[in-house]
Design a protein around this motif. Structure first.
Motif, PDB file in Angstrom:
ATOM      1  N   SER A 306      -8.949  10.389   3.618  1.00 17.28           N
ATOM      2  CA  SER A 306      -8.006  10.428   4.562  1.00 17.28           C
ATOM      3  C   SER A 306      -8.626   8.347   5.424  1.00 17.28           C
ATOM      4  CB  SER A 306      -6.881  10.327   5.660  1.00 17.28           C
ATOM      5  OG  SER A 306      -6.407  11.432   4.858  1.00 17.28           O
ATOM      6  N   ALA A 309      -9.971   6.296   2.985  1.00 11.72           N
ATOM      7  CA  ALA A 309      -9.333   5.575   2.226  1.00 11.72           C
ATOM      8  C   ALA A 309      -8.821   4.337   2.539  1.00 11.72           C
ATOM      9  CB  ALA A 309      -7.963   6.392   1.322  1.00 11.72           C
ATOM     10  N   LEU A 310      -8.072   4.574   4.075  1.00  9.85           N
ATOM     11  CA  LEU A 310      -7.512   3.092   5.016  1.00  9.85           C
ATOM     12  C   LEU A 310      -8.131   2.421   5.482  1.00  9.85           C
ATOM     13  CD1 LEU A 310      -5.705   2.325   7.366  1.00  9.85           C
ATOM     14  CD2 LEU A 310      -6.483   3.877   8.666  1.00  9.85           C
ATOM     15  N   ALA A 341      -0.780   4.430   4.061  1.00 13.18           N
ATOM     16  CA  ALA A 341      -2.804   5.382   4.413  1.00 13.18           C
ATOM     17  C   ALA A 341      -2.341   5.843   6.258  1.00 13.18           C
ATOM     18  CB  ALA A 341      -3.824   4.531   4.254  1.00 13.18           C
ATOM     19  N   SER A 344      -0.762   8.721   6.650  1.00 12.95           N
ATOM     20  CA  SER A 344      -0.934  10.316   6.085  1.00 12.95           C
ATOM     21  C   SER A 344      -2.195  10.572   6.993  1.00 12.95           C
ATOM     22  CB  SER A 344      -1.854   9.723   4.778  1.00 12.95           C
ATOM     23  OG  SER A 344      -2.735  11.161   4.249  1.00 12.95           O
ATOM     24  N   LEU A 345      -3.064   9.043   7.779  1.00 13.01           N
ATOM     25  CA  LEU A 345      -4.512  10.104   8.397  1.00 13.01           C
ATOM     26  C   LEU A 345      -3.346  10.007   9.765  1.00 13.01           C
ATOM     27  CD1 LEU A 345      -7.750   9.912   9.509  1.00 13.01           C
ATOM     28  CD2 LEU A 345      -6.459   7.297  10.297  1.00 13.01           C
ATOM     29  N   GLU A 348      -2.578  13.706   9.417  1.00 11.74           N
ATOM     30  CA  GLU A 348      -3.825  14.563   8.671  1.00 11.74           C
ATOM     31  C   GLU A 348      -4.851  14.817  10.532  1.00 11.74           C
ATOM     32  OE1 GLU A 348      -4.867  16.655   6.967  1.00 11.74           O
ATOM     33  OE2 GLU A 348      -3.940  15.684   5.364  1.00 11.74           O
TER      34      GLU A 348
END
Length: 721
Positions: A306, A309-310, A341, A344-345, A348
């Motif tokens: 994650s 991706a960010l 992102a 999502s981070l 997570e």
């Protein structure tokens, strides 16, 4: 002041004075006439201004400006740093800070090294020859001292910085740098050199910071290695000194258990420390949203994915912003990806925090349990010998020192790999191009300005000349002067013919003849309109040289050419060939026939005024009686009266005449003198019929006087009977 007010009104001579209306066309021609009269002055001033201005324009030092544009880049991703800078947005003052750094003195000094100043003249040549002959001013200047050299170097840096303009562009990451130089190539080179030099200085500074950190790590690693070696040596020496057996194979069971439990305790402590570190990293990520610190968490693959991706989305968005601006559709789309992102981070991270927290609690409990167990084993092992216990302590210190040394050694290797990730804070968007034309001076515009300035200067000079002129240079001004009619405008002539009257006699319709006939026509029309007898006409002027004697000769010659008798009474300063003058006739010392003589050239009878210095004021009646007697013999008597500002006899002769003509010379007769003489004539009761302008130049010679009739026949002179 009273005299000036009186001149603003017509004289009480019964003559109607008509002021002609002035329209725009007349005003325009008036100023055109002024320019035409002073065309030589106008041309001279314009030529001087134009040539001087052109010389200044072409002597101006040319300068060229070239512009380079750069974009401020985002910090690069650093997978080895726990406080990475990737993905951070620029601060509000970042552009201004970078702009000031680009034009810093360190960068300018580096640019000076890349672009050295032009060399002076050749060592040989004229200056060298003059210097060899003892002319010191031609010799090169002595080498400056160290302090002077530093001052000159600082002055060169200051001068270079004055040619640089750095402007951050609003609402973007772009910075424009403009450089000004004497040549086009130099301007482009300086602009590009400033950007390249700043990139070089920035990279050098980053490498220096990294080198200092690496040096500290090397020193720390070396110290830890020495500590590890010393701990190993102390344990080995202690083992040899006490003759202890190899604990790895022959140690007692309790000792072996202690060693095993101590190792387990070390591992548990390591896991506890690692869990604490991961907890700190996750808390930092949760606090500031920095995903770069997560790269070190290799045991959290989903979280690392994650974060990657960010960072990739933020890097792509920063690149798009630098290329297209913040409002580009791709940037808007990438902004949405970054937001997703980040969400999502964050999810997570929360999940990882729960997992790591459970691991941290378990590790803490395990460490506490192993510590209690190890203390119990050590207590039971006390009876087995203090030496072996001491050895094991030394062995543990050595192992601990080794593990710390290895950790620092790995960190030092990471710093060596990080040098490849360094990049400058700015990147070229477009290099400075060589300008095709100089920015200054714009010679076309400056030449137009020089022409305009020359026209203005020339016009101002002509206007000043006209204002400062004491004489009459304007027909309209003369028309309004003193309330008198402008009867005739006589053009300027050259040669002896003007004195002899041939211009009016030999050429029937020459400009002079036309003017003289027109003047006589107006005088005759005045008498025909019911005025008093106008046979006796006095011609006077303020000063000598105004042209009154010339006018007298023209009038007499014109009347004589018409077949009529005319008598000219000459200036009192003249000398008669017969020895008698007007005052002699008035005083009875001579008869009129004895005093009158005939001019051989024109056939005009002339009676000189004679010496009136002993004139008795009571003799005015005698002079008037003489003139009345002579008027019965002549159709016109023209008196050449002396100049009023020179000889007072002119007032006497003008007062005994039927009318007087006042002569002014173009651009020569003073306004003050003319006004004073007109006031004197009024005071003595002289009937001034009007003004005659003599020696007119240019367009003024063709101007019609007030009330002038068309060209008339000389036969009109019979009205003088």
């Amino acid at each position: 002041m009273g005299f000036e007010r009186e001149l603003d009104h017509p004289f009480d001579n019964g003559a109607a004075y008509h002021r002609q209306p002035v329209d725009g066309y007349a005003v325009m021609w008036r100023y055109v006439g002024v320019m035409s009269r002073h065309r030589a002055l106008f041309a001279s001033v314009f030529a001087v201004a134009f040539l001087g201005g052109t010389g200044v324009v072409f002597s101006l030092k040319r300068s060229f400006v070239s512009t380079a544009t750069v974009v401020v880049t985002a910090p690069v991703d650093d997978p080895f740093s726990q406080t990475a800078q990737g993905g951070k947005t620029l601060e509000d003052d970042e552009l201004a800070t970078q702009a000031e750094l680009i034009q810093s003195r360190d960068v300018a000094e580096l640019v000076l090294k890349q672009i050295p100043p032009s060399e002076g003249g050749h060592k040989g040549g004229l200056r060298a020859a003059l210097c060899s002959h003892g002319l010191k001013f031609a010799c090169p200047a002595p080498a400056p001292s160290e302090q002077q050299g530093q001052l000159e170097h600082d002055a060169r840096i200051d001068g270079l910085l004055t040619t640089i303009t750095v402007e951050p562009q609003p609402h973007s990451r772009v910075i424009a740098l403009s450089a000004k130089a004497d040549t086009a190539d130099a301007a482009a080179s300086i602009a590009n050199a400033f950007i390249s030099s700043y990139q070089q200085v920035s990279l050098t500074q980053q490498r220096g910071d990294l080198a200092r950190d690496a040096e500290w790590l090397d020193e720390r690693t070396s110290a830890l290695r020495r500590r590890w070696v010393e701990a190993e040596k102390a344990a080995s020496d202690f083992n040899a000194q006490h003759g202890l057996t190899n604990l790895d194979g022959d140690s007692p069971l309790v000792g072996h258990e202690i060693a095993t439990m101590a190792a387990s305790l070390n591992q548990a402590q390591a896991r506890y420390a690692a869990a604490q570190a991961r907890m700190e990293v996750l808390n930092e990520v949760k606090a500031n949203g920095d995903p770069r610190s997560i790269i070190a968490l290799g045991d959290q693959p989903l979280l690392v994915a994650s974060a990657n991706a960010l960072m990739q989305a933020e890097a792509a968005r920063a690149q798009k912003i630098g290329s297209f601006g913040p409002n580009h559709p791709d940037v808007v789309g990438l902004t949405g990806q970054v937001a997703a992102a980040k969400a999502s981070l964050a999810a997570e991270t929360r999940q990882a925090l729960g997992s790591v927290n459970a691991e941290l609690v378990a590790s803490r409990a395990e460490v506490a349990q192993l510590t209690r167990s190890l203390d119990a084993l050590r207590g039971s092992y006390t009876g087995q010998g203090a030496a072996q216990a001491e050895y094991r302590t030394l062995r543990q210190d050595a192992d601990s020192a080794k593990s710390v040394y290895e950790a620092f050694l790995d960190r030092a290797k990471e710093f060596a790999d990080r040098a490849a990730l360094l990049r400058p804070p700015v990147a070229f968007v477009s290099h400075a191009a060589v300008p095709a034309a100089p920015t200054f001076p714009n010679r076309k515009k400056l030449e137009l300005g020089v022409i305009v300035l020359g026209l203005i200067s020339a016009s101002a000079a002509v206007a000043l000349r006209a204002m400062l002129s004491s004489g009459f240079t304007d027909i309209e001004e003369l028309r309004r002067f003193g309330g008198l009619r402008l009867l005739a405008v006589l053009p300027k002539t050259r040669g002896l013919a003007r004195a002899s009257g041939k211009l009016s006699v030999g050429q029937s319709y020459s400009p002079i003849g036309d003017a003289a006939r027109g003047l006589l026509t107006q005088l005759s029309l005045m008498r025909a309109s019911g005025d008093a007898d106008d046979r006796i006409v006095a011609v006077t002027s303020p000063t000598s040289g105004d042209g009154k004697s010339t006018l007298v000769s023209w009038l007499a010659a014109t009347v004589q050419a018409g077949g009529q008798d005319v008598l000219v009474i000459g200036d009192a300063a003249g000398r008669s060939t017969v020895g008698h003058g007007l005052w002699d006739v008035a005083s009875g010392r001579a008869t009129a026939d004895e005093a009158i003589e005939r001019d051989a050239t024109t056939g005009v009878d002339v009676l000189w005024g004679g010496d009136l210095s002993a004139f008795d004021p009571s003799g005015v009646d005698k002079l008037r009686a003489v003139l009345r007697g002579l008027s019965s013999r002549y159709r016109m008597i023209v008196i050449d009266a002396p100049s009023l500002m020179v000889n007072p006899d002119g007032l006497v002769l003008a007062s005994i005449a039927d009318q007087a003509l006042f002569v002014c010379r173009w651009n020569d007769t003073s306004r003050r003198d003319a006004a004073l003489c007109i006031e004197r004539l009024r005071h003595y009761g002289v009937r001034v019929s009007g003004l005659v302008l003599n020696a007119a130049e240019g367009r003024a010679a063709g101007v019609s006087p007030d009330g002038q009739a068309p060209r008339a026949s000389v036969g009109l002179l019979q009205h003088f009977r």
